[in-house]
Write a protein that holds these residues in place. Structure first.
Motif, PDB file in Angstrom:
ATOM      1  N   PRO A  70      -0.086   4.837   0.958  1.00 15.75           N
ATOM      2  CA  PRO A  70      -1.107   5.800   1.389  1.00 15.75           C
ATOM      3  C   PRO A  70      -0.724   7.225   1.019  1.00 15.75           C
ATOM      4  N   SER A  96      -4.863  -0.553   6.444  1.00 19.01           N
ATOM      5  CA  SER A  96      -4.762   0.904   6.365  1.00 19.01           C
ATOM      6  C   SER A  96      -4.860   1.567   7.735  1.00 19.01           C
ATOM      7  N   LEU A 143       0.833  -1.193   0.000  1.00 18.59           N
ATOM      8  CA  LEU A 143       0.000   0.000   0.000  1.00 18.59           C
ATOM      9  C   LEU A 143       0.872   1.249   0.000  1.00 18.59           C
ATOM     10  N   VAL A 161      -5.090   7.083   2.558  1.00 15.18           N
ATOM     11  CA  VAL A 161      -5.084   5.665   2.181  1.00 15.18           C
ATOM     12  C   VAL A 161      -4.452   5.525   0.808  1.00 15.18           C
ATOM     13  N   ASP A 162      -4.297   4.278   0.376  1.00 20.98           N
ATOM     14  CA  ASP A 162      -3.861   3.990  -0.983  1.00 20.98           C
ATOM     15  C   ASP A 162      -5.050   4.228  -1.916  1.00 20.98           C
TER      16      ASP A 162
END
Length: 629
Positions: free
Chosen positions: A343, A472, A341, A382-383
């Motif tokens: 973010p 997350s 991920l 977040v991603d």
């Protein structure tokens, strides 16, 4: 007149009441008894009755001959009151020594009759007996009160039971029966209703379970449904207390173990998910190697072969299948919380706009989406790509839950903080569809679990969303009921940072032309991946030297110093892993730009490579261009 009670380490001392109209007698008797109890002195019968209304006494020393209200009359009043009727009375008399007076004293409930002048040793011994009895009784009552308080605080009930005609008839003796029955507790205590009325029908035979051979105790667990529909798991333990030929008697306890059973279920579930997550991470590496070889081979065939229309359709279908496999692995890694991920700050309004454009053509004419995505001070952290995919999954699930059409509501609002310093944003997706049955609600985030028809769902959508939310730093909440619809909330981290730039539009793949004339060292223990990548790089004009292990690459570099522009190594290899290989080669081939390939985002193993660029398998030209070009 009275003395202030002295306190002992384990509570107040017992009190003794001395009633005499002669102050000299009161003083003398008080000095004799003070070492064994707190003494309260009263000059008359009326004053003594007032003292008895205020305090509790172990024994009363009562003079017989007093003006106004004599000792016999005072004793009669004491015996008439329920609160004082059982207090021992010792009569004191200097004149009434005849037998008839002694008999009258005992008829009035006296436990002793002592003549004045009293012997201090004898009197102290007599009073000590009643003081000890009183203290023992008070400790016993206090212990019973503590036990009763503990039982009331526990989710349990105590009962006695008689076996009659094969049926166990319970009589409850303590504990908190209202915990189970609420307003119906009184009806059970009075015998108007029976405990087994609420036991799950399938489990009722367990109530009559016999002890094991040679034993006199029974322990059973069963399901119990309360008057208001509350579901409990009960641990019922009883032991035989009677003997002889009559009906068998038991004493037992009922303990609510619902929380324990739920915790056990969660632990088992967590264990299954953890095991599946580890399996997913291990399989992903090999699976991604296969996909890398397939996708790379397809690209090579496209460049080297002249194909007709039908051949190109086959190639496109092969690429589509391999790409779907890549997506499946990515979803599995998302469930295992092992996907990579990145973010960043995401503006809720632009998120809704981008997702709306992606899902509009999939909803059909019967389903509409209402978007509530105001632009505020806070953005999601977040991603973005994973969030868009998660939101699309939730909207498509909501669409499938409304076969007759309806409205899906998507709202993004600030979440009230509950003790956490991290600000959060709540993303809600609500539908008015069929809802989720209660018995499967806790399973919907399990991988491969689906309520859809065969062929219409992989069972990875919600598990991927849940994995993304937890990785997350957030959580997923699901509220649903059959016929009422479903609301799924994603609670995700927020930030005040400005949004990141918009993602580059898809399309226009960048090629590998930048590799022309460049020297590349390729290290991978998978022969298929190594062969396909080598051919791709050579087709682009690269000068490629490949090795099947990190040890072989390091040995070659030590034997013959060569200059390389790029070094690309797999991570998981027998012997020297990719990270150690690149660090060894950094001193042998200075100036080369390096990157690490992996098909498994295992954070524990890759946590020490902050200084190394990592690229995920299967590779594509864009990823390599971002790293090297």
């Amino acid at each position: 007149m009275s003395r202030v009670p002295d306190m002992e380490p384990h509570g107040p001392r017992a009190r003794v009441l001395i009633v005499d109209d002669d102050e000299r007698n009161l003083l003398a008797l008080s000095e004799v008894l003070t070492p064994i109890a707190d003494v309260v002195c009263s000059p008359s019968g009326r004053d003594a009755l007032r003292q008895l209304l205020r305090d509790e006494f172990a024994v009363i020393l009562l003079d017989v001959f007093m003006p106004d209200l004599d000792g016999y009359e005072t004793a009669a009043i004491i015996r008439q009151r329920e609160q004082t009727a059982r207090i021992p009375i010792i009569f004191l008399s200097a004149v009434n020594k005849e037998t008839e007076h002694l008999m009258r004293g005992y008829e009035m409930g006296a436990v002793d009759y002592v003549f004045k002048p009293v012997d201090p040793v004898v009197l102290r011994s007599k009073v000590s007996v009643f003081v000890d009895l009183f203290s023992t009784h008070r400790r016993l009552e206090e212990s019973e009160r503590r036990q009763a308080s503990i039982l009331r605080a526990l989710p349990m009930a105590i009962y006695e039971v008689t076996e009659r005609d094969g049926e166990l008839l319970r009589q409850f003796r303590g504990g908190d029966l209202t915990h189970f029955l609420g307003d119906q507790a009184g009806a059970v205590e009075r015998g108007e209703r029976q405990w087994h009325d609420w036991v799950h029908p399938e489990d009722r035979p367990r109530l009559s379970q016999e002890p094991e051979r040679g034993g006199d105790s029974v322990t059973v667990e069963y399901r119990w449904i309360g008057p208001q529909g509350a579901r409990h798991h009960i641990l019922d333990q009883r032991i035989a207390t009677g003997s002889g030929s009559g009906p068998r008697r038991w004493a037992g306890s009922l303990l609510d173990i619902t929380e324990r059973k739920e915790l056990e279920a969660r632990l088992v579930h967590a264990g299954k998910l953890d095991a599946l997550g580890q399996l997913t991470g291990g399989v992903a590496h090999d699976f991604n190697n296969l996909l890398a070889a397939m996708l790379g081979g397809i690209s090579i065939l496209e460049r080297r072969l002249v194909m007709g229309e039908r051949e190109r359709v086959v190639i496109d279908q092969m690429r589509h299948a391999a790409t779907q496999g890549t997506e499946l692995v990515r979803r599995m890694m998302a469930f295992a919380r092992q996907q990579d991920l990145t973010p960043d700050s995401v503006d809720p309004a632009t998120l809704c706009d981008s997702v709306a454009g992606l899902v509009d053509h999939t909803l059909g004419g019967k389903v509409q989406v209402e978007w509530e995505c105001p632009q505020g001070a806070m953005n999601l952290f977040v991603d973005r790509g994973q969030l868009e995919l998660a939101l699309m999954n939730l909207i498509i699930n909501a669409r499938d839950a409304m076969p007759d059409g309806g409205t899906i509501k998507v709202a993004i609002v600030a979440e009230e903080s509950k003790g956490s310093r991290q600000p959060m944003i709540r993303l809600s997706v609500s539908d008015s569809g069929t809802g989720i049955p209660e018995d499967v609600l806790e399973r919907v985030t399990e991988p491969f679990f689906t309520t859809k028809e065969a062929g219409k769902g992989t069972g990875l959508g919600l598990s991927m969303v849940a994995g993304f939310a937890h990785q997350s730093g957030g959580e997923i909440r699901i509220d649903s009921a059959v016929g009422r619809g479903t609301t799924i909330d994603l609670i995700l981290p927020a930030t005040e940072a400005a949004p990141a730039g918009a993602a580059a539009p898809a399309g226009g793949q960048q090629g590998l032309d930048w590799l022309k004339g460049k020297r590349v060292m390729l290290i991978d223990d998978d022969e298929a991946v190594r062969t396909v990548l080598t051919e791709q790089f050579r087709d682009a004009g690269g000068i490629v030297t490949d090795y099947a292990s990190g040890d072989a690459a390091v040995a070659a570099a030590e034997a013959k110093a060569e200059a390389f522009d790029y070094i690309l190594s797999d991570f998981a290899m027998p012997g020297l892993d990719g990270l150690a290989t690149l660090r060894r080669l950094a001193t042998l081939t200075p100036g080369a730009r390096t990157a690490l390939m992996t098909g498994n985002a295992d954070d524990a193993r890759l946590g020490d490579c902050a200084d190394t660029t990592v690229v995920r398998k299967p590779l594509n030209a864009e990823a390599l261009a971002r790293i090297f070009a």
